[in-house]
Motif scaffolding. Sequence first.
Motif, PDB file in Angstrom:
ATOM      1  N   ARG A 331     -29.663 -49.296  37.433  1.00 37.74           N
ATOM      2  CA  ARG A 331     -29.066 -48.468  36.393  1.00 37.74           C
ATOM      3  C   ARG A 331     -28.889 -49.230  35.080  1.00 37.74           C
ATOM      4  NH1 ARG A 331     -29.661 -44.273  34.291  1.00 37.74           N
ATOM      5  NH2 ARG A 331     -29.728 -43.390  36.401  1.00 37.74           N
ATOM      6  N   ALA A 332     -28.438 -50.494  35.138  1.00 45.07           N
ATOM      7  CA  ALA A 332     -28.201 -51.246  33.896  1.00 45.07           C
ATOM      8  C   ALA A 332     -29.498 -51.461  33.124  1.00 45.07           C
ATOM      9  CB  ALA A 332     -27.546 -52.586  34.216  1.00 45.07           C
ATOM     10  N   TYR A 333     -30.572 -51.833  33.827  1.00 42.43           N
ATOM     11  CA  TYR A 333     -31.855 -52.031  33.149  1.00 42.43           C
ATOM     12  C   TYR A 333     -32.385 -50.711  32.601  1.00 42.43           C
ATOM     13  CZ  TYR A 333     -34.333 -56.522  32.895  1.00 42.43           C
ATOM     14  OH  TYR A 333     -34.794 -57.762  32.506  1.00 42.43           O
ATOM     15  N   ARG A 334     -32.250 -49.638  33.371  1.00 40.83           N
ATOM     16  CA  ARG A 334     -32.754 -48.341  32.919  1.00 40.83           C
ATOM     17  C   ARG A 334     -31.998 -47.879  31.678  1.00 40.83           C
ATOM     18  NH1 ARG A 334     -32.234 -46.830  38.374  1.00 40.83           N
ATOM     19  NH2 ARG A 334     -30.863 -45.086  37.821  1.00 40.83           N
ATOM     20  N   ASP A 335     -30.686 -48.067  31.680  1.00 42.85           N
ATOM     21  CA  ASP A 335     -29.890 -47.682  30.513  1.00 42.85           C
ATOM     22  C   ASP A 335     -30.265 -48.514  29.295  1.00 42.85           C
ATOM     23  OD1 ASP A 335     -28.586 -45.812  32.044  1.00 42.85           O
ATOM     24  OD2 ASP A 335     -26.737 -46.968  32.284  1.00 42.85           O
ATOM     25  N   PHE A 336     -30.523 -49.815  29.520  1.00 45.26           N
ATOM     26  CA  PHE A 336     -30.902 -50.686  28.412  1.00 45.26           C
ATOM     27  C   PHE A 336     -32.228 -50.229  27.817  1.00 45.26           C
ATOM     28  CE2 PHE A 336     -32.698 -54.383  26.342  1.00 45.26           C
ATOM     29  CZ  PHE A 336     -31.605 -54.945  25.702  1.00 45.26           C
ATOM     30  N   ARG A 337     -33.201 -49.951  28.678  1.00 46.64           N
ATOM     31  CA  ARG A 337     -34.510 -49.496  28.179  1.00 46.64           C
ATOM     32  C   ARG A 337     -34.385 -48.165  27.448  1.00 46.64           C
ATOM     33  NH1 ARG A 337     -36.239 -50.856  33.712  1.00 46.64           N
ATOM     34  NH2 ARG A 337     -37.132 -52.968  33.692  1.00 46.64           N
ATOM     35  N   ALA A 338     -33.598 -47.262  28.001  1.00 44.58           N
ATOM     36  CA  ALA A 338     -33.433 -45.953  27.364  1.00 44.58           C
ATOM     37  C   ALA A 338     -32.838 -46.111  25.963  1.00 44.58           C
ATOM     38  CB  ALA A 338     -32.549 -45.063  28.227  1.00 44.58           C
ATOM     39  N   ALA A 339     -31.857 -46.998  25.823  1.00 42.96           N
ATOM     40  CA  ALA A 339     -31.248 -47.229  24.514  1.00 42.96           C
ATOM     41  C   ALA A 339     -32.256 -47.839  23.544  1.00 42.96           C
ATOM     42  CB  ALA A 339     -30.033 -48.140  24.656  1.00 42.96           C
ATOM     43  N   LEU A 340     -33.093 -48.747  24.050  1.00 43.93           N
ATOM     44  CA  LEU A 340     -34.082 -49.394  23.188  1.00 43.93           C
ATOM     45  C   LEU A 340     -35.128 -48.393  22.707  1.00 43.93           C
ATOM     46  CD1 LEU A 340     -34.531 -52.333  22.193  1.00 43.93           C
ATOM     47  CD2 LEU A 340     -36.233 -52.568  23.993  1.00 43.93           C
ATOM     48  N   LEU A 341     -35.365 -47.361  23.475  1.00 46.04           N
ATOM     49  CA  LEU A 341     -36.334 -46.335  23.101  1.00 46.04           C
ATOM     50  C   LEU A 341     -35.739 -45.263  22.187  1.00 46.04           C
ATOM     51  CD1 LEU A 341     -38.052 -45.853  26.576  1.00 46.04           C
ATOM     52  CD2 LEU A 341     -39.085 -46.892  24.546  1.00 46.04           C
ATOM     53  N   SER A 342     -34.445 -45.347  21.962  1.00 43.16           N
ATOM     54  CA  SER A 342     -33.745 -44.329  21.188  1.00 43.16           C
ATOM     55  C   SER A 342     -33.535 -44.785  19.746  1.00 43.16           C
ATOM     56  CB  SER A 342     -32.389 -44.043  21.830  1.00 43.16           C
ATOM     57  OG  SER A 342     -31.475 -45.107  21.568  1.00 43.16           O
ATOM     58  N   ASP A 343     -32.845 -43.956  18.982  1.00 42.49           N
ATOM     59  CA  ASP A 343     -32.474 -44.329  17.611  1.00 42.49           C
ATOM     60  C   ASP A 343     -31.152 -45.089  17.577  1.00 42.49           C
ATOM     61  OD1 ASP A 343     -34.700 -43.089  16.517  1.00 42.49           O
ATOM     62  OD2 ASP A 343     -33.693 -41.146  16.390  1.00 42.49           O
ATOM     63  N   ASN A 344     -30.583 -45.362  18.738  1.00 43.37           N
ATOM     64  CA  ASN A 344     -29.314 -46.074  18.834  1.00 43.37           C
ATOM     65  C   ASN A 344     -29.459 -47.212  19.841  1.00 43.37           C
ATOM     66  OD1 ASN A 344     -26.588 -46.662  18.437  1.00 43.37           O
ATOM     67  ND2 ASN A 344     -25.955 -45.318  20.122  1.00 43.37           N
ATOM     68  N   PRO A 345     -30.198 -48.276  19.465  1.00 38.41           N
ATOM     69  CA  PRO A 345     -30.481 -49.362  20.401  1.00 38.41           C
ATOM     70  C   PRO A 345     -29.247 -50.213  20.656  1.00 38.41           C
ATOM     71  CG  PRO A 345     -31.201 -49.979  18.231  1.00 38.41           C
ATOM     72  CD  PRO A 345     -30.731 -48.552  18.123  1.00 38.41           C
ATOM     73  N   PRO A 346     -29.300 -51.088  21.678  1.00 37.38           N
ATOM     74  CA  PRO A 346     -28.210 -52.060  21.855  1.00 37.38           C
ATOM     75  C   PRO A 346     -27.967 -52.803  20.541  1.00 37.38           C
ATOM     76  CG  PRO A 346     -29.694 -52.113  23.739  1.00 37.38           C
ATOM     77  CD  PRO A 346     -30.329 -51.213  22.705  1.00 37.38           C
ATOM     78  N   LYS A 347     -26.719 -53.131  20.298  1.00 33.33           N
ATOM     79  CA  LYS A 347     -26.301 -53.677  19.003  1.00 33.33           C
ATOM     80  C   LYS A 347     -27.151 -54.853  18.529  1.00 33.33           C
ATOM     81  CE  LYS A 347     -22.144 -55.416  16.668  1.00 33.33           C
ATOM     82  NZ  LYS A 347     -20.710 -55.765  16.858  1.00 33.33           N
ATOM     83  N   ALA A 348     -27.371 -55.820  19.412  1.00 32.66           N
ATOM     84  CA  ALA A 348     -28.095 -57.018  19.007  1.00 32.66           C
ATOM     85  C   ALA A 348     -29.580 -56.780  18.831  1.00 32.66           C
ATOM     86  CB  ALA A 348     -27.885 -58.136  20.024  1.00 32.66           C
ATOM     87  N   CYS A 349     -30.086 -55.659  19.354  1.00 36.33           N
ATOM     88  CA  CYS A 349     -31.515 -55.354  19.234  1.00 36.33           C
ATOM     89  C   CYS A 349     -31.846 -54.686  17.899  1.00 36.33           C
ATOM     90  CB  CYS A 349     -31.961 -54.415  20.358  1.00 36.33           C
ATOM     91  SG  CYS A 349     -31.717 -55.081  22.017  1.00 36.33           S
ATOM     92  N   ALA A 350     -30.836 -54.115  17.232  1.00 37.13           N
ATOM     93  CA  ALA A 350     -31.097 -53.254  16.088  1.00 37.13           C
ATOM     94  C   ALA A 350     -31.880 -53.946  14.971  1.00 37.13           C
ATOM     95  CB  ALA A 350     -29.777 -52.716  15.540  1.00 37.13           C
ATOM     96  N   ASN A 351     -31.608 -55.225  14.747  1.00 36.96           N
ATOM     97  CA  ASN A 351     -32.312 -55.947  13.692  1.00 36.96           C
ATOM     98  C   ASN A 351     -33.144 -57.116  14.209  1.00 36.96           C
ATOM     99  OD1 ASN A 351     -31.480 -54.557  11.251  1.00 36.96           O
ATOM    100  ND2 ASN A 351     -29.422 -55.303  11.738  1.00 36.96           N
ATOM    101  N   CYS A 352     -33.353 -57.153  15.515  1.00 37.24           N
ATOM    102  CA  CYS A 352     -34.055 -58.289  16.105  1.00 37.24           C
ATOM    103  C   CYS A 352     -35.447 -58.466  15.530  1.00 37.24           C
ATOM    104  CB  CYS A 352     -34.138 -58.128  17.629  1.00 37.24           C
ATOM    105  SG  CYS A 352     -34.890 -59.512  18.487  1.00 37.24           S
ATOM    106  N   GLY A 353     -36.151 -57.371  15.272  1.00 43.09           N
ATOM    107  CA  GLY A 353     -37.504 -57.471  14.747  1.00 43.09           C
ATOM    108  C   GLY A 353     -37.566 -58.027  13.345  1.00 43.09           C
ATOM    109  N   LEU A 354     -36.451 -57.971  12.620  1.00 44.86           N
ATOM    110  CA  LEU A 354     -36.425 -58.516  11.267  1.00 44.86           C
ATOM    111  C   LEU A 354     -35.926 -59.946  11.259  1.00 44.86           C
ATOM    112  CD1 LEU A 354     -34.910 -55.503   9.289  1.00 44.86           C
ATOM    113  CD2 LEU A 354     -37.311 -56.199   9.409  1.00 44.86           C
ATOM    114  N   ARG A 355     -35.092 -60.311  12.243  1.00 46.45           N
ATOM    115  CA  ARG A 355     -34.397 -61.588  12.194  1.00 46.45           C
ATOM    116  C   ARG A 355     -34.884 -62.577  13.237  1.00 46.45           C
ATOM    117  NH1 ARG A 355     -28.269 -59.277  11.120  1.00 46.45           N
ATOM    118  NH2 ARG A 355     -28.670 -58.533   9.025  1.00 46.45           N
TER     119      ARG A 355
END
Length: 355
Positions: A331-355
């Motif tokens: 469940r934890a991994y599935r929830d993490f992936r679902a959030a990453l695929l959404s417009d509301n990713p995990p907090k630390a992922c939101a700017n990871c591609g820029l930083r």
Amino acid sequence: MSLSGDAPGAASLDPRRYHESVKGERSEVALRAPVCFYLEVTNRCNLLCTTCPRTYEELEPAADMSWELFTSIVDQAPDLARAVLHGVGEPMLVANLPRMVRYLKDRGVYVLFNTNGTALSERNGRGLIDAGLDELRVSLDASNRESFKAIRGRDYFGRITRNVRAFRELQEREGHTAPRVSVWLTGLRETVEELPAFVKVAAEIGVKEVYLQRLVFFAEAAIGRAQPDQALFERLTEAEAAHLKQAEDLARSLGVTFSASGAASEPGLSLQGSGDNSPWSHCRRPWSLMYFTANGRALPCCIAPFSEHGYDNYTLGHAGQQSLAEIWNGRAYRDFRAALLSDNPPKACANCGLR
């Protein structure tokens, strides 16, 4: 329970091709087994680096990964292609390290790790050569004693350069082509002018590969020198670009391979700004790799230790309490992936591609 049954043959692919192949297959349930493990064989370290979170707080109790935990994790992934034996600690402090490398090599896994080089004695070096280590990355981060002490917290610059030179001389003398040795410098504004000198140091100690790597930083959880104003990539000044060009020219003249692409530590995982305000959308990590701390905690990637204070928000399972298959599509991994695929990713992922 084995991971291989979830994705037959997935890990037999080249990692770069594998990451490309999952582009159209991302969902909250991973359809393939991970191709790569990060195994934090220890969270202990003998330096006090100003860009590392463990310098400033204890993220987990100090530990070396036990042999039982290590083999349990590896044995559940018989088709594993790649293993990275580092996390927030210094791998060469672990007495079992050559044994761990050999265990993986006997299973056909490509093995590498980053080291600070302080424990690279002749005995330890021979142990790694005999074990079959594929790649040894030395994080040096400075071109001289003063800068090294300021950035890494200890006066070990001379010791490390002597160790690496002796190891390379041993390899050359006895004809060992593995492990591949490289030196790495984290991109900081205050040290970018040292790039040409850094290349020269590498050549002098017999290393033929030099890499300038991205600084990992998070604006709301900045630590030490891992600050937004220290980052280089995507906004080099004219003077910084000149230092970079000088380093490239010098490397070419010395027969040294120099890369300043800022690539991530795994092929195919380098993240570039997408231009669509969703840089996290390019991430493949939760579909291709697993990271385990020395205590067995499962994290989504190698960036997680830097993202926030503590691991609670990024714990996806525990290898000492669950099978890897239960973690990978739990469940934890599935929830993490679902959030990453959404417009509301995990907090630390939101700017990871820029930083």
